[in-house]
Design a protein around this motif. Structure first.
Motif, PDB file in Angstrom:
ATOM      1  N   ALA A  42      17.816  17.482  22.643  1.00 59.78           N
ATOM      2  CA  ALA A  42      16.828  16.509  23.086  1.00 59.78           C
ATOM      3  C   ALA A  42      16.867  16.590  24.423  1.00 59.78           C
ATOM      4  O   ALA A  42      15.865  16.717  25.300  1.00 59.78           O
ATOM      5  CB  ALA A  42      17.158  15.110  22.526  1.00 59.78           C
ATOM      6  N   ARG A  43      18.012  16.536  25.157  1.00 54.01           N
ATOM      7  CA  ARG A  43      17.972  16.583  26.740  1.00 54.01           C
ATOM      8  C   ARG A  43      17.202  17.979  27.394  1.00 54.01           C
ATOM      9  O   ARG A  43      16.646  17.914  28.205  1.00 54.01           O
ATOM     10  CB  ARG A  43      19.334  16.718  27.150  1.00 54.01           C
ATOM     11  CG  ARG A  43      19.673  17.050  28.796  1.00 54.01           C
ATOM     12  CD  ARG A  43      21.063  17.473  28.931  1.00 54.01           C
ATOM     13  NE  ARG A  43      21.236  18.577  28.226  1.00 54.01           N
ATOM     14  CZ  ARG A  43      22.497  19.189  28.003  1.00 54.01           C
ATOM     15  NH1 ARG A  43      23.631  18.477  28.492  1.00 54.01           N
ATOM     16  NH2 ARG A  43      22.591  20.520  27.405  1.00 54.01           N
ATOM     17  N   ASP A  44      17.445  19.133  26.738  1.00 48.51           N
ATOM     18  CA  ASP A  44      17.025  20.250  27.242  1.00 48.51           C
ATOM     19  C   ASP A  44      15.275  20.406  26.677  1.00 48.51           C
ATOM     20  O   ASP A  44      14.524  20.768  27.904  1.00 48.51           O
ATOM     21  CB  ASP A  44      17.414  21.471  26.293  1.00 48.51           C
ATOM     22  CG  ASP A  44      18.905  21.636  26.755  1.00 48.51           C
ATOM     23  OD1 ASP A  44      19.550  21.358  27.596  1.00 48.51           O
ATOM     24  OD2 ASP A  44      19.627  22.334  25.826  1.00 48.51           O
ATOM     25  N   MET A  45      15.083  19.923  25.778  1.00 48.85           N
ATOM     26  CA  MET A  45      13.444  19.600  25.515  1.00 48.85           C
ATOM     27  C   MET A  45      12.878  18.496  26.729  1.00 48.85           C
ATOM     28  O   MET A  45      11.936  19.023  26.894  1.00 48.85           O
ATOM     29  CB  MET A  45      13.302  19.520  24.114  1.00 48.85           C
ATOM     30  CG  MET A  45      13.612  20.242  23.245  1.00 48.85           C
ATOM     31  SD  MET A  45      13.676  19.931  21.515  1.00 48.85           S
ATOM     32  CE  MET A  45      11.658  20.394  21.403  1.00 48.85           C
ATOM     33  N   LEU A  46      13.422  17.575  26.792  1.00 49.32           N
ATOM     34  CA  LEU A  46      12.706  16.686  27.491  1.00 49.32           C
ATOM     35  C   LEU A  46      12.965  16.951  29.002  1.00 49.32           C
ATOM     36  O   LEU A  46      11.919  16.833  29.689  1.00 49.32           O
ATOM     37  CB  LEU A  46      13.712  15.269  27.322  1.00 49.32           C
ATOM     38  CG  LEU A  46      13.480  14.409  26.221  1.00 49.32           C
ATOM     39  CD1 LEU A  46      14.429  13.403  26.185  1.00 49.32           C
ATOM     40  CD2 LEU A  46      11.856  14.101  25.859  1.00 49.32           C
TER      41      LEU A  46
END
Length: 437
Positions: free
Chosen positions: A65-69
């Motif tokens: 989620a961190r990488d995609m956000l």
């Protein structure tokens, strides 16, 4: 409440299975689906498997989620709905993991023995070691990856579950000798079956396709003759550090055959007059001297291989003749040089011991099951097994007073026994998956 928590755990596993499948890991997806069965198994060890697994999945989803956000923020794209969806996914896995470790879910367990923590430890230790080996090896170590690319993780799950099951059986067994011989023989059978299949043309059953003789003495002699190739000696020393001389009674691919021959002969091992250590010192000196001599003389590899094969065949001959006749593992106690290095180095590198507590009356029941001749009357009087002891533990369950037991600094005898069995079974399961020629 229980059903709601089980549905939450199942949902978390299914979501991660979909995530693994999407990113090209069918074996991991299959492993996640396999763990769904543990949710409803009511096994006492299930919480210790599901809890760490789901919490780890929550961390993976959080990192994803961190990488995609960050990507969407950098690109100036909308991110609100994505953040909400991934937050919910993380919450499902996190809640499922925490519920698995709750008292309510643990109390729900009814099946399994009285060693769920040991079983879970064996599961995670086996899975961790296999996953590390799979990630670091330059070749595909696991057969599943060779025949079904990407399914190595599922094989890891099966081997880890096998380790957990076997630990439960051993810890609960009043006498571990018969079960030890069965799983040790299984390892030897799998090892040599893969070698046979490789020799008849199924090269995937061989580690690299470069054949090596399955003679334990070559662990010492091979690197000396070649002037390199330290993988097996390093693996061997690491095993001695972890389980001491248990290498010889749990993990050696040849020793199981000697044990079968000895048990197939006399019911009670015969006392031999020979000094075991002297014979093994001579065998070790012969092997090292021959390796050095062959190297210095520049003897061709083919000739050295035939000589090593002859040495191995002599050992097999001792098994089917003297071991069967005497009921003693003659190959392991008097001929194999690795047996000597295991018992000597194992004592020096490892803290594991077998000890005989005070009050021993010398009844000799332990000596009648020891195929290594490590429990003579003099050994019993000293309160510790002889130098040929391999920590097999066959004597522990037959002592009527429970005076023989495993020892490790800071642990009680029962805790030491459970810990040792957990460790050695985990290594057995790892070797079952990766030990090939």
């Amino acid at each position: 409440m229980i059903l709601a928590g089980q549905l939450l755990q199942s949902l978390g596993l299914l979501l991660f299975a979909a995530h693994a499948w999407r990113f090209g890991s069918p074996g991991l997806a299959a492993a996640c689906l396999g763990l769904v069965a543990a949710v409803f198994s009511r096994h006492k060890a299930a919480p210790y498997l599901l809890g760490p697994a789901l919490l780890g999945m929550a961390l993976v989803f959080a990192a994803t989620a961190r990488d995609m956000l960050l990507f969407r923020l950098t690109a100036g794209l909308p991110f609100g709905r994505l953040a909400a969806i991934l937050s919910a996914v993380v919450a499902v896995c996190l809640a499922g993991g925490l519920f698995a470790l709750s008292r309510r879910f643990m109390a729900h367990g009814r099946r399994g023995g009285d060693a769920p923590v040991a079983q879970a430890t064996a599961f995670w230790l086996t899975a961790g070691l296999l996953a590390l080996a799979r990630a670091k090896a330059p070749v595909a170590l696991l057969l599943a990856d060779r025949f079904f690319p990407g399914f190595g993780t599922f094989e890891i799950l099966l081997l880890a579950l096998y380790a957990a099951w076997l630990v439960g059986k051993l810890v609960a067994a009043p006498r571990t000798g018969p079960l030890r011989l069965r799983y040790w023989s299984l390892f030897s059978l799998v090892f040599f079956s893969q070698l046979l299949l490789g020799l008849v043309g199924i090269s995937a059953c061989l580690m690299t396709g470069a054949l090596h003789l399955p003679v334990p003495a070559l662990i010492v002699a091979g690197p000396i003759y070649r002037g390199g190739g330290l993988f097996m000696p390093i693996l061997y020393l690491a095993t001695l550090f972890l389980v001491g001389p248990g290498w010889c009674s749990h993990l050696c691919y040849i020793g199981a055959a000697d044990a079968v021959c000895a048990r197939g002969g006399r019911a009670v091992p015969q006392r031999l007059p020979s000094r075991l250590t002297s014979w093994r010192v001579a065998s070790l000196a012969l092997v090292i001297g021959a390796a050095i001599g062959l190297r210095e003389l520049g003897v061709a590899t083919g000739t050295a291989v035939w000589l090593a094969a002859g040495f191995g065949l002599v050992g097999v001959g001792l098994m089917v003749t003297l071991s069967r006749k005497t009921g003693v593992m003659v190959h392991c106690t008097m001929f194999c040089p690795i047996g000597l290095t295991s018992t000597l180095l194992g004592r020096g590198l490892s803290f594991w011991r077998l000890r005989i507590g005070p009050g021993c009356d010398g009844c000799g029941r332990c000596a009648r099951v020891c195929r290594y001749l490590a429990l003579s009357p003099a050994d019993l009087a000293r309160g510790r097994p002889g130098r040929s002891c391999t920590l097999c533990g066959d004597c522990v369950g037959v002592c009527p007073g429970g005076r023989i037991g495993y020892r490790f600094p800071g642990l009680s005898a029962q805790a030491a026994r459970t810990a040792y069995l957990t460790l050695v079974v985990s290594l057995h399961a790892v070797f079952l998956g990766v030990a090939r020629i």
